[in-house]
Design an enzyme around this catalytic site. Structure first.
Site, PDB file in Angstrom:
ATOM      1  N   HIS A  19       0.612  -1.236  -0.022  1.00 38.66           N
ATOM      2  CA  HIS A  19       0.259  -0.044  -0.073  1.00 38.66           C
ATOM      3  C   HIS A  19       0.791   1.419   0.161  1.00 38.66           C
ATOM      4  CE1 HIS A  19      -4.296  -1.500   0.610  1.00 38.66           C
ATOM      5  NE2 HIS A  19      -3.445  -2.543   0.738  1.00 38.66           N
ATOM      6  N   THR A  20       2.081   1.295  -0.338  1.00 37.57           N
ATOM      7  CA  THR A  20       3.085   2.255  -0.440  1.00 37.57           C
ATOM      8  C   THR A  20       2.659   3.131  -1.785  1.00 37.57           C
ATOM      9  OG1 THR A  20       4.644   0.763  -1.409  1.00 37.57           O
ATOM     10  CG2 THR A  20       4.743   1.549   0.995  1.00 37.57           C
ATOM     11  N   ASP A  21       2.343   2.452  -2.880  1.00 39.70           N
ATOM     12  CA  ASP A  21       2.122   3.196  -4.113  1.00 39.70           C
ATOM     13  C   ASP A  21       1.482   4.594  -4.148  1.00 39.70           C
ATOM     14  OD1 ASP A  21      -0.156   1.761  -4.133  1.00 39.70           O
ATOM     15  OD2 ASP A  21      -0.132   1.024  -6.114  1.00 39.70           O
ATOM     16  N   GLY A 109      -5.147 -12.152  -6.180  1.00 34.93           N
ATOM     17  CA  GLY A 109      -4.639 -10.743  -6.081  1.00 34.93           C
ATOM     18  C   GLY A 109      -3.452 -10.656  -6.659  1.00 34.93           C
ATOM     19  N   ASP A 157       0.164  -2.169 -10.082  1.00 40.44           N
ATOM     20  CA  ASP A 157      -0.120  -3.386 -10.782  1.00 40.44           C
ATOM     21  C   ASP A 157       0.420  -3.059 -12.145  1.00 40.44           C
ATOM     22  OD1 ASP A 157      -0.917  -3.929  -8.528  1.00 40.44           O
ATOM     23  OD2 ASP A 157      -3.002  -3.767  -8.791  1.00 40.44           O
TER      24      ASP A 157
HETATM   25  C1  GLA Z   1      -3.552  -3.548  -4.930  1.00 40.85           C
HETATM   26  C2  GLA Z   1      -3.451  -2.224  -5.784  1.00 40.85           C
HETATM   27  C3  GLA Z   1      -2.288  -1.542  -5.848  1.00 40.85           C
HETATM   28  C4  GLA Z   1      -1.598  -1.448  -4.353  1.00 40.85           C
HETATM   29  C5  GLA Z   1      -1.596  -2.746  -3.784  1.00 40.85           C
HETATM   30  C6  GLA Z   1      -1.117  -2.830  -2.240  1.00 40.85           C
HETATM   31  O1  GLA Z   1      -2.837  -4.319  -5.740  1.00 40.85           O
HETATM   32  O2  GLA Z   1      -4.227  -2.471  -7.062  1.00 40.85           O
HETATM   33  O3  GLA Z   1      -2.160  -0.386  -6.624  1.00 40.85           O
HETATM   34  O4  GLA Z   1      -1.816  -0.280  -3.745  1.00 40.85           O
HETATM   35  O5  GLA Z   1      -2.912  -3.288  -3.910  1.00 40.85           O
HETATM   36  O6  GLA Z   1       0.185  -2.423  -2.443  1.00 40.85           O
END
Ligand code: GLA
Length: 365
Positions: A19-21, A109, A157
């Site tokens: 969740h750093t993006d 995921g 992603d």
């Molecule tokens: C999902 C979101 C990404 C990122 C991750 C957590 O995959 O699509 O953008 O925030 O969660 O790192």
């Protein structure tokens, strides 16, 4: 004969940097060896015709259609959103017939959405002899997902799907918006172990975490959580406990990515694995995006010989865990994990051996 183009875009695993993006932070990720293949050919009319081998459905829309598909056709918003976003950016993609197929397991995921978007974009651009910079490609696909599909995902992603390299880990910096790669030591292997509980990004929790991170940055008086250290957050005793915990996760993750790069460069896989376990612990305690099933898998990993590290990967709240293991021991681990998981939880898990792989590319055309 009319021109046919075939593009492939992989799914991804996030190795560190959870969740750093969307906090302008750092991530270590890898493209994997599974993904979405898109075959495209030109059509005279300004229409998109799309069919999916994976779900057996078809959909058709005018290229100028602004309204997203609803109901059973909602899956087609990914390609329609991509084509609309490319055209809005001045990239004159015309009518096309698109056939897609995926070998990515759904609900783990692994970013099947991003792989769908990136393969569509690459095929469509190449079909009309157009091209854009790789990071622009990733950003346009993210825009399509944010604006057309309505999921507020960050750029991780799509960027991972674009920048993957065989045998390498991708280091992404979402402040600079840049990507570079670091080799993965050859004696390491990656296992994906799915908890059997699907990961759903459209659920409200993801957007809620985003809002909490924004609130934490505001309370700390910074533009984004990238601007603070975990030490500073720990010292900020005036923050309410939830805000503080969320900020501790993000700042800790940024620091673990930096330590992770150093560990890879020094060939210290044990250290890298330890950082993965710490990351999972922080997801569980600080970010609240784990589940009891994901926790059970990580506990099994910690007790299994040959496993160096394990954690949830991606958004969380279900889906798969990623395990870093000694390559020589991977076959034995693959054998024992399902039974250990069943014994512990009563549930069934699926296991898959994967590896850092090449990013999105044209297969034909
Ligand atoms: C999902 C979101 C990404 C990122 C991750 C957590 O995959 O699509 O953008 O925030 O969660 O790192």
């Amino acid at each position: 004969m009319s021109k046919t183009v075939v593009a492939f875009a992989p799914g991804r695993v996030e190795l560190l940097g959870n969740h750093t993006d969307y906090n302008e932070g750092l991530v270590l990720a890898a493209a994997i060896d599974l993904g979405v293949t898109a075959r495209a050919e030109r059509l005279e009319a300004d229409v998109l015709e799309v069919s999916s081998e994976t779900n057996g459905r078809r959909a058709q829309a005018s290229l100028d259609q602004r309204a997203p598909f609803t109901g059973d056709s909602a899956w087609a918003n990914y390609p329609l959103g991509v084509i609309r976003t490319l055209r809005d950016a001045g990239l004159e993609v015309g009518g096309l017939r698109l056939q897609v197929s995926s070998n990515l397991p759904l609900g783990w995921g692994l970013s099947s959405s991003a792989a769908f978007e990136v393969s569509t974009a690459l095929a469509a651009l190449s079909l009309y002899d157009l091209s854009v910079e790789p990071m622009t490609l990733a950003k346009l696909c993210q825009k399509a997902e944010n604006e057309f599909v309505g999921v507020q995902c960050g750029l991780l992603d799509q960027a991972s799907s674009v920048f993957g390299r065989e045998g390498e880990v991708i280091r992404l910096d979402f402040r600079e918006v840049s990507a570079s790669t670091v080799p993965m030591p050859a004696h390491a292997a990656l296992l994906l172990v799915d908890s059997g509980v699907p990961h759903e990004l459209s659920g409200g929790e993801y957007n809620e975490r985003r809002a909490q991170c924004r609130a934490a940055a505001a309370a700390l008086g910074v533009r984004a959580l990238r601007d603070v250290t975990s030490k500073a957050v720990a010292a900020a005793t005036s923050l309410d406990p939830v805000t503080r915990a969320r900020a501790l996760h993000i700042t800790g993750e940024n620091e673990r990515v930096q330590a992770g790069v150093a560990a890879l460069e020094a060939n210290r896989l044990d250290d890298f694995g330890r950082l993965m376990f710490e990351s999972h612990e922080s997801s569980k305690r600080n970010f609240g995006n784990s589940t009891s099933f994901l926790d059970s898998l990580v506990e099994i990993a910690a007790a299994t010989p040959g496993v160096l590290g394990a954690r949830l990967t991606g958004g969380g709240f279900g889906g798969a865990t990623i395990w870093l293991v000694e390559k020589a021991q991977a076959p034995a681990i693959l054998q024992t994990v399902p039974e250990a998981y069943h014994r512990k939880t009563g549930a069934t898990c699926k296991v898959l051996l994967t590896k850092p792989s090449q990013g999105a590319r044209l297969l034909h055309g």
